[in-house]
Design an enzyme around this catalytic site. Structure first.
Site, PDB file in Angstrom:
ATOM      1  CG  ASP A 163      -1.820   1.205   1.271  1.00 39.32           C
ATOM      2  OD1 ASP A 163      -2.711   1.295   0.418  1.00 39.32           O
ATOM      3  OD2 ASP A 163      -1.619   2.063   2.147  1.00 39.32           O
ATOM      4  CB  THR A 207      -1.890   5.602  -2.163  1.00 37.62           C
ATOM      5  OG1 THR A 207      -1.745   4.174  -2.072  1.00 37.62           O
ATOM      6  CG2 THR A 207      -3.094   6.015  -1.351  1.00 37.62           C
ATOM      7  CB  THR A 208       0.963   2.809  -5.756  1.00 36.76           C
ATOM      8  OG1 THR A 208       0.964   2.161  -4.480  1.00 36.76           O
ATOM      9  CG2 THR A 208       2.272   2.522  -6.466  1.00 36.76           C
ATOM     10  CG  ASP A 218      -6.671   0.383   0.034  1.00 42.61           C
ATOM     11  OD1 ASP A 218      -6.849   1.220   0.942  1.00 42.61           O
ATOM     12  OD2 ASP A 218      -5.552   0.102  -0.421  1.00 42.61           O
ATOM     13  CG  HIS A 256      38.381  19.546 -11.868  1.00 40.49           C
ATOM     14  ND1 HIS A 256      38.728  18.472 -11.090  1.00 40.49           N
ATOM     15  CD2 HIS A 256      39.401  19.710 -12.755  1.00 40.49           C
ATOM     16  CE1 HIS A 256      39.917  18.021 -11.468  1.00 40.49           C
ATOM     17  NE2 HIS A 256      40.343  18.752 -12.478  1.00 40.49           N
ATOM     18  N   GLY A 293      44.592  12.421  -5.498  1.00 44.21           N
ATOM     19  CA  GLY A 293      43.936  13.023  -6.655  1.00 44.21           C
ATOM     20  C   GLY A 293      42.980  14.096  -6.218  1.00 44.21           C
TER      21      GLY A 293
END
Length: 946
Positions: free
Chosen positions: A60, A93-94, A397, A608, A641
């Site tokens: 859920d 909900t998902t 649900d 960089h 380095g």
């Protein structure tokens, strides 16, 4: 007169513009990735373990996100979004989180392409309104007089992805019967189904199909005394919110007694006050007394004598439901306006009967035939707490979906049908607009396809093929009048085909889809509007660890491909102390022309800049340094380095006694200026030269380095880290990062093949397929560094090489060979192998993951790391990942493509070996030798990573 503007002195971090948008999108994508695999009828569950060890197993979305304790401000919006969907609809909900994250991701891509956020927001709002309008006008099916069949189908669709999906027929009927049992008409004449009147009780034992529906509201407690009757009919119910115990003086009240005989009278009066209260209840006609507080033995005696049922310690939530169902008034005191104690009989509720029954090993009190509204209880049976809790969430649900279906009387087809129809419709709508909103609407249309795509991927089907077929059906439905019934076509995820889901019974209330689109759009717009984030730090200087924990969960990656060798020239900063003579040792390896060119290329500031802008990488390194602050504070550190010196400065800020920043490229000159500009020249000593050539006159406690390169070992500085370890590191000293793992997995990437090769089949109507073989060589001869999604990966990854920086030897890097055996999770063309890696920051004594990873199983799988909850132990290792599912970094993934794809079936075995070896001409190049066998055919692929 001159006026100068000054920036405010803000005690904290400030991010603005694209940086904050990217960070917000990454956080939201991480949240979405956590719940994505739980979507659909074959979605998987998550196991969540909290700080005290309690386990929750669920799929859920709202429950998962609530338990994760998400702390990133933007990601919190998605958590609240899931909770809102849960309150308003009860399901979806998902889906709403996945759609919101996809909308946000695509909006961010538009912003990067110079489309202003205001235009995107305007387009999204227009798309949302048009989508909701289209659903209501074209896609809904009216069910004026709903029978049980569509209700049952809605309930089955809701619980198809849940634990009880195997018994969905049984539980769907149970849910529908429960909702229909609480039907009521409110004061405005509207028919409502208050599902709060359905009480769900969980009882251990028996199977899930032994669950049943009880006519009455069940209280999960028994009578307060055994002498009380088991059944009272008809019942007059008093609901109390205070103690029925011997009255005691309030705190602070003092009574001065001169005569000891008066003390006994006081005690007797205290007892009489409770007796009088009980008599008032009984005289009013109450024969069932419920209280949220306690009832002592003396009070129970009066109830037993009167033949009444008394129940104590009733939950307040249950008490409110009982009061509403029976028409009772929840009484908090007997005091009236005149200061006397009275109890009005009008406060009593009524029911046909109240009876105590035994369910499993527990007694429950059932209130049947309630006065104002019906009340029922569902008794769930199951094997253990985890199963019962998930059954309760699934049933809740389904109850909500049945309620919404009954109240709205409209349903739509499920299985991705609505999303695909809207995608086709909005794409066409976008082409009719001449403004910038066109682009936003087009992206909105594509974003909705994430639902059918995820459904297909979770079902281990070919998502690309299925979604393409589904879109074709919906395009036909919208362009041909006689094919309108195709608008209900959706995915059949069991058989991997397209079907009419309305006829198949895969349906959902239209309200659910409308709310998903509305809520997801508003959430995406809310986050998209943010272009400035200011995070204040605490005055005590400790800062707020919440950002660090959020970054720890979102885990980015870090890479520094800089070299550790130079042409032999040595320049040392003015602050270096007098060097102590070293013991005689072997002369360092000579510096080659390749090395000189390599160091020269990494003096470019643009490289960089790209790495520092990779905030996932930079921030996670800083988090690792601060997490190990106790081992760095007051200690000697060497940064192998160092590049611009940013990590060295982080270590100095963490309290290091001294930091030696070593770099062979000319960027070390600028690094020294950066150190001076920040007033750290007394702590950070920049050494310009190879690790093999420079001298440090003392042992060090910590080595830190961004030694990883593309594909982990390519262009990496691991050899320099090993040299520094053997030359300077104290026994048991700390190396950050401490471990790394290189993974590989087969992939299917038809889009890449189509763009590079199929392009030549027809160019301006000219057959140029003769160019295809040359195109394959140009496109796929060398490995490709690019971003792929988790949807392209055909199997779980396997470990090619695990590295323990404490024990690895330089000789091991000359050649790495690993055998692999994969089993395809879907039917798809295989286009090559993808490589990625993760690195771990941990202390040598506390690391327990090396063995498991060396044996071929990563301690933290790149595909499941997003599911991990925040670690309760702050000393647990951080992990940076470059997997397709992890937040993106500039590393991306390395792909070795085949010249021709290989068709593989589901569960087909792909096995072989891979050898990675350093080139003899240039040790910074990597030879890749791939042998693979599939369906009885053997292949060999040779590549050089230059």
């Amino acid at each position: 007169m001159s006026i100068s503007a000054q920036n405010p002195d803000i005690s904290g971090e400030r991010q603005s513009g694209q940086d904050v948008r990217t960070q917000n999108v990454m956080a939201c994508q991480a949240v979405s990735n956590i719940v994505k695999t739980s979507l659909g009828p074959v979605g998987l569950d998550k196991m969540l373990v909290d700080d005290i060890g309690d386990v929750t197993i669920t799929n859920d979305g709202a429950t998962i996100l609530r338990m994760l304790e998400v702390e990133h401000p933007a990601a919190k919006v998605l958590v609240e979004l899931a909770e809102l969907q849960d309150r308003e609809v009860g399901d979806g909900t998902t889906s709403v989180v996945i759609v919101a994250a996809e909308l946000l991701k695509r909006a961010n891509d538009l912003v990067r392409n110079k489309i202003h956020p205001t235009s995107i927001i305007s387009g999204y709002r227009l798309a949302m309104r048009e989508a909701c309008k289209y659903i209501e006008e074209k896609l809904v099916t009216k069910v004026e007089k709903l029978g049980k069949a569509p209700l049952i189908n809605c309930a089955k669709t809701s619980m198809s992805s849940k634990l009880i999906s195997g018994d969905s027929d049984f539980f769907a009927n149970l849910a529908v019967d429960a909702v229909l049992s609480v039907k009521m008409t409110n004061q405005r004449g509207e028919i409502k189904y208050p599902i709060k009147g359905i009480n769900i009780l969980k009882a251990h034992g028996q199977s899930a199909k032994d669950s049943y529906l009880l006519n009455g509201y069940a209280l999960n407690t028994g009578r307060a005394a055994q002498g009380m009757p088991l059944r009272v009919s008809p019942a007059k119910i008093a609901c109390l919110d205070f103690n029925l115990q011997k009255t005691k003086m309030q705190l602070g009240v003092q009574v001065v007694v001169n005569d000891p005989r008066e003390l006994e009278k006081i005690r007797q009066r205290e007892a009489d006050m409770t007796k009088e209260r009980i008599e008032k209840l009984l005289k009013a006609g109450a024969n069932v007394i419920l209280t949220t507080k306690g009832i002592d033995d003396m009070a129970l005696k009066y109830f037993v004598e009167a033949g009444a049922i008394a129940v104590r310690r009733v939950r307040k939530e249950d008490m409110r439901h009982v009061a509403k169902a029976t028409g009772a008034t929840l009484v908090t005191t007997f005091a009236d306006m005149e200061g006397e104690e009275t109890f009005d009989p009008a406060h009593l509720g009524s029911a046909d009967e109240v009876v105590e029954e035994r369910i499993a090993d527990d007694d429950v009190v059932l209130i049947k035939g309630t006065k104002t509204s019906s009340a029922v209880s569902v008794i769930l049976r199951g094997a253990n707490d985890y199963m019962l809790d998930e059954m309760e969430r699934a049933l809740h649900d389904s109850l909500c979906i049945v309620k919404r279906t009954l109240e709205s009387n409209t349903v739509v087809a499920g299985g991705g049908a609505v999303e695909s129809a809207l995608s086709v419709y909005l794409e066409h709508l976008a082409t009719t607009l001449g403004s910038r909103e066109q682009l936003a609407i087009a992206e909105f249309a594509d974003a909705l396809l994430i639902i059918p795509k995820v459904l297909a991927v979770n079902a281990a089907k070919d998502a690309t093929e299925l979604v393409a077929k589904l879109r074709a059906y919906h395009h036909t439905a919208q362009t041909k009048a006689d094919k309108k019934h195709y608008s209900s076509m959706g995915l059949d995820l069991v058989n991997g085909t397209i079907r009419n889901n309305l006829e198949a019974g895969v349906i959902e209330p239209a309200m659910s889809k409308v709310k998903i689109i509305q809520f997801a759009t508003e959430a995406a717009i809310t986050i998209l509007r943010i272009d400035d984030m200011i995070k204040l730090v605490k005055e005590d200087g400790q800062g707020d660890d919440s950002l660090g924990r959020a970054k720890r969960r979102s885990r980015g990656g870090a890479r520094d491909p800089r070299g550790g060798l130079t042409n032999g020239e040595l320049r040392v900063s003015d602050q270096i102390s007098e060097q102590k003579p070293r013991e005689t040792q072997e002369s360092p390896p000579p510096c080659t022309d390749f090395d000189v060119a390599y160091f020269h290329s990494y003096a470019h500031v643009g490289i960089h800049e790209e790495m520092i802008k990779d905030r996932a990488r930079t921030e996670t390194y800083r988090e690792a340094i601060m997490q190990h602050q106790s081992l760095i504070q007051g200690k000697v550190v060497v940064d192998v380095g160092c590049g611009t010196g940013i990590l060295s400065i982080f270590c100095a800020q963490a309290g290091a006694k001294r930091v030696y920043a070593v770099d062979a490229s000319d960027i070390a000159v600028q690094a020294n200026e950066v150190v001076k500009a920040n007033g750290l020249s007394d702590k950070v000593i920049v050494l310009h030269g190879r690790v093999e050539d420079v001298e440090i006159g003392e042992e060090v406690d910590v080595i830190i380095s961004e030694w990883m390169g593309y594909m982990l070992l390519y262009e990496s500085m691991l050899g320099s880290v090993i040299t520094a370890r053997d030359r300077w590191l104290k026994p048991g000293g700390l190396i950050l990062p401490s471990h790394a793992s290189l993974y590989m997995a087969p992939i299917s990437h038809p889009d890449r093949y189509s763009h590079s090769i199929d392009f030549w089949r027809n160019v301006y109507g000219i057959d140029m397929s003769a160019m295809m073989q040359l195109a394959k060589q140009c496109a796929f001869e060398e490995p490709s560094v690019e971003s792929i999604s988790g949807e392209t990966v055909l199997t779980w990854p396997e470990v090619v090489k695990h590295i323990d920086c404490q024990t690895i030897k330089i000789q091991e890097l000359d050649s790495v060979t690993a055998r692999y055996k994969f089993k395809s999770m879907m039917r798809a063309p295989m286009h090559g192998f993808a490589f990625w890696f993760d690195v771990e920051f941990s202390e040598p004594a506390k690391n327990t993951n090396a063995t498991s990873v060396a044996n071929g199983s990563s301690s933290i799988s790149p595909f499941t790391e997003g599911n991990q909850k925040k670690r309760s132990n702050p000393n647990d290792a951080l992990v940076l990942s470059t997997s397709p599912e992890a937040p993106p970094t500039h590393w991306q993934q390395t792909i070795v493509y085949f010249y021709d794809p290989i068709d593989v079936e589901q569960d087909q075995v792909i096995e072989g070996s891979v050898t990675l070896s350093q080139s003899k001409e240039n040790r910074r190049f990597m030879n890749i030798h791939l042998e693979y066998t599939s369906a009885g055919r053997s292949f060999v692929k040779e590549s050089v990573m230059r």
